[in-house]
Structure formats: C-alpha cells, structure tokens
Design an enzyme around this catalytic site. Sequence first.
Site, PDB file in Angstrom:
ATOM      1  N   GLY A 204      27.324  10.068 -71.579  1.00  0.00           N
ATOM      2  CA  GLY A 204      25.896  10.313 -71.440  1.00  0.00           C
ATOM      3  C   GLY A 204      25.373  10.097 -70.036  1.00  0.00           C
ATOM      4  N   GLY A 308      20.517   9.643 -68.141  1.00  0.00           N
ATOM      5  CA  GLY A 308      21.765   9.898 -67.440  1.00  0.00           C
ATOM      6  C   GLY A 308      21.911   9.169 -66.123  1.00  0.00           C
ATOM      7  NE  ARG A 372      35.306   6.967 -72.638  1.00  0.00           N
ATOM      8  CZ  ARG A 372      34.673   6.019 -71.953  1.00  0.00           C
ATOM      9  NH1 ARG A 372      34.436   4.855 -72.527  1.00  0.00           N
ATOM     10  NH2 ARG A 372      34.253   6.245 -70.732  1.00  0.00           N
ATOM     11  CG  ASP A 454      32.215   3.656 -77.588  1.00  0.00           C
ATOM     12  OD1 ASP A 454      32.152   2.990 -78.629  1.00  0.00           O
ATOM     13  OD2 ASP A 454      31.383   3.554 -76.663  1.00  0.00           O
ATOM     14  CG  ASN A 455      32.814   0.399 -74.911  1.00  0.00           C
ATOM     15  OD1 ASN A 455      32.123   0.028 -75.851  1.00  0.00           O
ATOM     16  ND2 ASN A 455      32.357   1.224 -73.978  1.00  0.00           N
ATOM     17  CG  ASP A 464      33.261   2.336 -70.517  1.00  0.00           C
ATOM     18  OD1 ASP A 464      33.297   3.011 -69.489  1.00  0.00           O
ATOM     19  OD2 ASP A 464      33.387   2.820 -71.649  1.00  0.00           O
TER      20      ASP A 464
END
Length: 796
Positions: A204, A308, A372, A454-455, A464
């Site tokens: 994002g 963003g 990921r 997702d990390n 991240d």
Amino acid sequence: EAMVKDEEDTSSARGRRMRAWPCLLVAAVAAAASRASVRMGIGSAGLHGGSRGRRRRSRPVAVVGGEAMVKDEAGADEIWSDHHVWLVSALERLNFDNTAVRRLLVDPTEGGPVRQVHGSHMVRVRPSPLKSPELMATSDALLLLGLPLDMVEELAEPGLLPATVRAELSAYFAGNRLPAGADPCAAAYCGHQFGRFAGQLGDGAVISLGEIVVREDADEQAQPLSGNDGAMPARTRAGGARGGAREGLREEPPARAAVRQREDAGSDDGAGGAAAVRIAPLPTDARGRWEVQLKGAGQTPFSRAADGRKVLRSTVREFLASEAMAALGVPTTRAAALVVSESRVTRDAKGKGQTREERCAVLTRVGRSFLRFGSFELCLSDVDGRSGPSANLNEEVLAPLLAHAVDLHYPHLASLPTRPARAAAFLVETASRTGRLVAAWQAFGFVHGVLNTDNLAVSGDTIDYGPFGFMDVYDPDYVPNNSDAAGRYSYRQQPVVCEWNVRRLAHSLGPLLEGGQPAAEAAAVKAFWAEYKADYRRRFRDKLGLLVADEGAADDRLLSWLLDVMQISGADYTNVFRCLSRIEWEASEAACYRPPQAFDAVLEYCLAQCASCEAMLKRAKPLFHPKALARLVEMEHAQPEKLAKFGLDASVVQREVTRAARRDQLSAVTPRDKRLSDADAWRSWLHAYRLRLFRERCAVLGVGGDAPPAEIDPARGAALQAAAVRRKGAMNGANPRFILRQHIAARVIERAEGNEWTELARVQRLLRRPFSEQGHTMNELYAALPPDWSHSLVFT
C-alpha cells in the site's frame, strides 16, 4: 558537446578509470543534456522513464579536463567532478533484470483506483513525485546495487555533494525519476493479522523498481579507504555477511562472524567514528540478484484508505534498524538511502486523536526478495469469513508463485521430480530459515512487534520494521507495539507465533501438496523447532563464553537462571551480557567464591544495571483495571470461550495475574531491600558461573580437577592463554556494546524533524560497529541505561 582530455595518472586505480573515461563521460554528458532538469518538481513533467513523461529543458553542461560544469538554480557555475557525472550516470543505468515481471502475472490495468486485484501477483504503478526531495543519508547497502566502492564512499555524506548533483540523486531515490530498466510494480499479498485472516493487503505504500543483478566485476577496483587498519565489519569480511549476503553466509554462525570485529574492540576514538566512513568492498556472496523498493512512494491499488506515504519518523527508524541488524549479523533487508521532502501529510503520531502535518520521506530498501508468507495466501477461500482476491486460482496464481520462489531462493529444489515434493521441501526450507532468524532475534533481545503472516519473508530475512524494539530491561513479556495488548507478539511469544505462521504457510500450499499437507506441515514444524533450538543454544553458549565443554542440560539451567535473575532484578539485557567477558578463568574452585564483604567489580556493574523499584513499577503497569482483571479471571474459569471475543486467551489472563502479584510485591519493597535482594541473587549466580568457567578451563587443559599453575607446562599454558583470548573475543562478538535503543531512535527523529542530521550520521556510524568499544563518551551517550522518560515509548 563534450571535450575530454586524456591524462595519465600514476595511481593504478585512477589509471583504470581514466582509460574508460572518454567514452563514459561523453555518454554521461549526452544523457545529462537530454534528461529532465536537475531540480525536480511536481506533476507529469517531474517523471522520466522510457517514453512516458515530458522532457524538460536541460542544464547547460560543458566538460573540460574530466570535470563537468553545470549551471545551478541561480545560473551560477557549479563544478561536477568525473565522479559526480559518473554517479548520476550509474544510477541511470543500473543493471535491471526483472524476472518477477516476466514469470508472474501482472494485472492488465496499470495503476488505477484502490481495488481487489483478481488473478494477478502485482500491478504496474508509477511513484508519485515528491516536492523538493533531498537525499539525507545513505548506507553501504548501495554496493548491492552494483555501485563501485569509491562512489558509495562519496555518497556516504550527501551534504558535501554539489547541490545539483545531490538534487539529481535525490530525484532517483525519491521516485521522481526512474532509472532506465526499472519496471515499477506493487505486489499483491494477503495476511493473517493478529491471528485472523484479513484478506487482500498488498504493497500500500511500497513500489518495487525491479531486480538488479550485481556482476562479478562490480567492485574489481574496490579497496578500503586509505589511512585505516583495513579491518572490515563482520558482515562484509571474507566469507560474506549475514543480512547483506546470499545464502552461503548462513552456514557460518553469526556470532563467529561477528568475532572478526575483535581487532577493533580496543579502538577508542571518543567520537563514534567521526573520521571518514570506512566501507568494505562488496562481499563475494553479495553479488547476485537484489530487489529494490521505494517505501513511501505514493498510492497503489493496495493503499486502502491510506495515502501511500511514509513520514520521517517511521523512515528514520527503519533506516537505522535495517543497518543495525545487518551489522549485528541478523538476516535482514537493507536500507540504502533516505530522502526527505517538502511534501506533507497529516498524521496522528501518538494515536490519541492529536493530528499534525509531517514531512514525507522515502526509504530505498534492498532485499533478496520481498516474497512473504502472505504472498501464498492469495488463493485462500473462506477463511475466517474472508477469501483472497484470487480464491481457488491455484494453478493460475499459486503454482507459478511457488516455482518463482523456488528458483529465486532454493534453486537446489528444482531437481525434485514432482511439484508436491518441491512444495514440501520449500516449506521445510522456509521453516528452517525462519527458525534460525527467530533465534537471532532472541539472542539480541529484538522484538519485531507485528509478526503477521504478511510480515515474514520466505527468504528468512527480517522485513518491515514497524513497531519494533530492542529490550532494555529483560522482560519476556516485552511488547513495543501498543496495538498488541494481549502480548501476542511479545519477546517470549515470537518463536511460538512464527511456528503458527509456518502452519499457515503449509495450509496455503495445501492445494499443491496434493493430500500431503499433514505430513509436510509436521515436517516443517519439526524443522523449525530443530533449527531454532540448535541456533538459540549455540548463540547463547557464545554469549556465555562456553566454547569447549558442553554440559548439556546443566548449561541450559545456568542460562535460565541468569534470565530469571535479570527479570527479577530488572537488569539491562545487553549490558549484563556484555560485561560477562570481564570475568577471568579462576585457577581453583575456591577462588571462584566471593564473600559478601569482598569487592566484586562485575557484581557491582551488574547491580548498577538493575532498574529501581519505581522504574520497574512503571514498566509493569497493568493492561487492565483491577476490576476488569477480576472479571476476566471469572470468565476464564466459567466461560473461557468468551475470552476470544476480546482477542484474549487463558495465557494472557494468567500473565496479567502474575504481573499484578509482582506489582504488589514491588510496591512493598524499599530501595534498600531491593538492593540487598538483587545483590544476593547476582552473587549466587556469578559464583555458579565462575565455577562453570573453571570447568571450562579444566577442559582446555585436559584435566579433570584443580590444577595449580605450577603444574601447567609451557605448552598447556600457551594453549590456555589462547583459549582465554578466543573466549573473550567470542563473547564480545556475540554481545554487542551498542544497540538501537528506543530513546536513541527517538532523539535522532526529534533532531531530524528539526532538520538537524548530524545525530543520524553519528548513530549510523556507531551502529555500523556494534561489537566494538568506541570510547567512554560514546558509552555514556549510547550504552548507558535509558532515561526514565523512554519507558513510555511505544509504537503502533
């Protein structure tokens, strides 16, 4: 036009450059004359790349005697050296080879509004220009882009570059201008967030420029800066670098690699490396394929309700954390450059409804890939009431993603005969790397803060850096993320949660395992814990200096005892481990004992690292009101299933009950009583540790008991002395002197927001050599106990 005067130079390095200069300089100047103007603004004219964007009036450029003369904004002449022209030209012509775009599915609609991206792995999207971007910091991660060493050294202090050169470079690192060969995309992925499937997430605020291949001859001229001892950081010495390296490095224990810094351990410059920045040549195993991303480069179809953009606070934290972890030898993505701008966005910094305008910033980050666990969840269907955007498109989306990941990170698996076999082996390999990664986090007291699926990267690298933190006071329940009231991602829970994520990855790969998911999942979980436990134990044995004899469970109990004493006394995790190398081997068991009335320097130091009663009470503040906790205890006994509605479970309730009891005890203890109690606890443990070191000494000598010095022959004496030196070096290479503490990062951010960047440069130099002693002044500023105000620093 360009005029180039070829000149001979006695320096071999310069001679090699000059022989290539006529062609390179003419090409660079021709490119500069046709590109957009140096100072970038906003709008379509601010972009350059391929056939898109409108070309703008170029600056007058003349080249005489190997130097380029450019007109600055005021029309005054500004001299570009050969290095300056080559710097800009090198960024323009990075060696891109974007295999992901060729192998995976790209959405047919470029850019566009926020939406569910069906049947694709990525979307082409162009960075949004920033107003007046300014390059403020770089790191030696630029070597991973294939830039020669001398250029990276020159970029180490962007403020010393001519204004027009800096503006040119800023435009590239901000995304206002794109290098030739870049193919910017945003990746689609999903994620389980705090235990529940969240559906589509995606990049994002991140735009990937593509993949750069570093050629074998990328640094054939690279040499360390003259005038130093030539020693290289552990991450870049012969054998390579964890965190900035390819997979070959993972065979070498990080603590052993870090020991190679011990030549620098005696340095005391008192200024944290105020001399010229030393950058090591590109390690052999850092050559290869690297993905380059711009974080904070603008909206994408995955931005949801966000803009963003990233602000200076989060960008500075990730820049410092990435490079600090690389220097510690922890597998990680890297931060190559940091750009700030005059573009502003509104943010609520403390999450209390108090918004303010903040400057936008962009981070250039580099990694082996940013695939990921959540990338493999795109095809999930009806999980927690949600589905991925490519639900059930297993052959179209999931299968090519697996093939790409195997080729990229585990090419040795490609020879396996069937896809289920490759999927199962990929799962085991990923689990093994993840186990080693978490062991490294635990050894350095690092807490990621938000370990959603997702990390976590399938490459086994840390990615991240959001609400992360390094522990000050040892607290297994430490959570730097104030969004995690349940402590799901606390220090003690990190291995457990990563195992849970491995199971989620196995579930995502289920369709490709063709009925073999249960066996593959069990094998992956077994591999995760085997790698984690082995690496964890090895790392902590190095931290304790137990390198010869292995007493098995007894050594494990000694470590657990130490951590218990740390927790009870509120001791600083990093400083206590570091000080243990000061303890010498004793020649007899009797000499290991220190009576209470005797002065013990190590004991006094450990006690000085213990928090006061008041500080411990602040750190142990309750998550729940006492009445609420009483209700939760009743619920745990009568209706435990209802706890899940509040995002809790029985372990959270029991943890808070224990913490409440500990607070009650602390509130009744006087400072004097705590001091006496802490001294007793530390004295007992230090006695046991000295006895253990005595047995280590006996193992080196090859004797089973007390051996007086008179009985040690010269050969054994030399071996004993060498072993003692190795032990101290290993301990100082496993226990850093400096870490990125929260208050240090906060101070850097505060000054950067006031446009004062010297503190960032100073801390960056400091963290480049975390295992080295850097003088009393630096110890007082950056290794002392954190101030009281830092106890309340949390992030969301």
